[in-house]
Write a protein that holds these residues in place. Sequence first.
Motif, PDB file in Angstrom:
ATOM      1  N   CYS A 205      52.722 -95.498-103.737  1.00 14.17           N
ATOM      2  CA  CYS A 205      53.129 -94.443-102.815  1.00 14.17           C
ATOM      3  C   CYS A 205      52.368 -93.164-103.153  1.00 14.17           C
ATOM      4  CB  CYS A 205      54.636 -94.183-102.882  1.00 14.17           C
ATOM      5  SG  CYS A 205      55.209 -93.552-104.474  1.00 14.17           S
TER       6      CYS A 205
ATOM      7  N   VAL B 155      52.598 -97.222 -97.501  1.00 11.97           N
ATOM      8  CA  VAL B 155      51.842 -97.998 -96.532  1.00 11.97           C
ATOM      9  C   VAL B 155      52.430 -99.405 -96.452  1.00 11.97           C
ATOM     10  CG1 VAL B 155      49.568 -98.934 -95.934  1.00 11.97           C
ATOM     11  CG2 VAL B 155      49.741 -96.673 -97.015  1.00 11.97           C
TER      12      VAL B 155
ATOM     13  N   GLY C 180      51.417-102.790 -95.085  1.00  8.53           N
ATOM     14  CA  GLY C 180      50.282-103.552 -94.572  1.00  8.53           C
ATOM     15  C   GLY C 180      50.715-104.916 -94.068  1.00  8.53           C
TER      16      GLY C 180
ATOM     17  N   GLU D 263      50.924 -98.221 -85.544  1.00  2.27           N
ATOM     18  CA  GLU D 263      50.238 -99.172 -86.405  1.00  2.27           C
ATOM     19  C   GLU D 263      48.744 -99.047 -86.149  1.00  2.27           C
ATOM     20  OE1 GLU D 263      50.256-103.961 -86.889  1.00  2.27           O
ATOM     21  OE2 GLU D 263      52.220-102.994 -86.811  1.00  2.27           O
TER      22      GLU D 263
ATOM     23  N   GLN E 233      48.290-101.717 -90.316  1.00  2.00           N
ATOM     24  CA  GLN E 233      49.093-100.967 -91.295  1.00  2.00           C
ATOM     25  C   GLN E 233      49.936 -99.903 -90.605  1.00  2.00           C
ATOM     26  OE1 GLN E 233      46.029 -99.242 -93.831  1.00  2.00           O
ATOM     27  NE2 GLN E 233      46.317-100.887 -95.309  1.00  2.00           N
ATOM     28  N   LYS E 234      51.071 -99.611 -91.232  1.00  2.00           N
ATOM     29  CA  LYS E 234      51.892 -98.472 -90.832  1.00  2.00           C
ATOM     30  C   LYS E 234      51.956 -97.551 -92.041  1.00  2.00           C
ATOM     31  CE  LYS E 234      55.025-100.397 -87.369  1.00  2.00           C
ATOM     32  NZ  LYS E 234      55.793 -99.559 -86.467  1.00  2.00           N
ATOM     33  N   TRP E 235      51.606 -96.313 -91.847  1.00  2.00           N
ATOM     34  CA  TRP E 235      51.672 -95.324 -92.926  1.00  2.00           C
ATOM     35  C   TRP E 235      52.960 -94.531 -92.717  1.00  2.00           C
ATOM     36  CZ3 TRP E 235      46.434 -93.049 -94.785  1.00  2.00           C
ATOM     37  CH2 TRP E 235      45.512 -94.088 -94.920  1.00  2.00           C
TER      38      TRP E 235
ATOM     39  N   ARG F   1      56.092-103.653-101.775  1.00  2.00           N
ATOM     40  CA  ARG F   1      54.657-103.420-101.960  1.00  2.00           C
ATOM     41  C   ARG F   1      54.183-103.955-103.307  1.00  2.00           C
ATOM     42  NH1 ARG F   1      50.696-101.311 -99.382  1.00  2.00           N
ATOM     43  NH2 ARG F   1      49.218-100.221-100.659  1.00  2.00           N
TER      44      ARG F   1
END
Length: 143
Positions: A65, A79, A81, A108, A112-114, A136
């Motif tokens: 993170c 993130v 992924g 997205e 990926q989504k941040w 993660r």
Amino acid sequence: MVDLQDKNYAPVLEEVGEYVGNPVFMNFCTEIKETYGCSEKIEYSCCSMEPGWNVKFKKAGRTLCTLYPKEAYFTVMVVVGLKEKEAVEKILPECTARLQEIYAQTQEGNGQKWLMIDLEDQDSVYQDVFRLIAIRRKKQVEK
């Protein structure tokens, strides 16, 4: 007090904590270091979204993170992924409405989504962030 926009002065974690002025920041840093046996990396970012000094926690070469300090709170970027997406979406119904909303509203890109999650209390959202980080971390071990 330290100026987090001054790229000529690299602050230490305690100075970043003083800037935030909320004990939750140092508690979060301590908890992630103890849980994952990692140390912080303080970096200057010229990113237009969040310029200034930020704090990254990495394990096995992968970022768990990134923390973006603010006054009285901080933002955690996690993130999600392709490798984590299924596991995250499986636990999402058990997470807070706030985290579900952040996940749903985050665009997205490249699979990926941040997720940008503001923390100011050690509440349920704080616990949700640690659940995301655990996913993660787990995924990178299973390679």
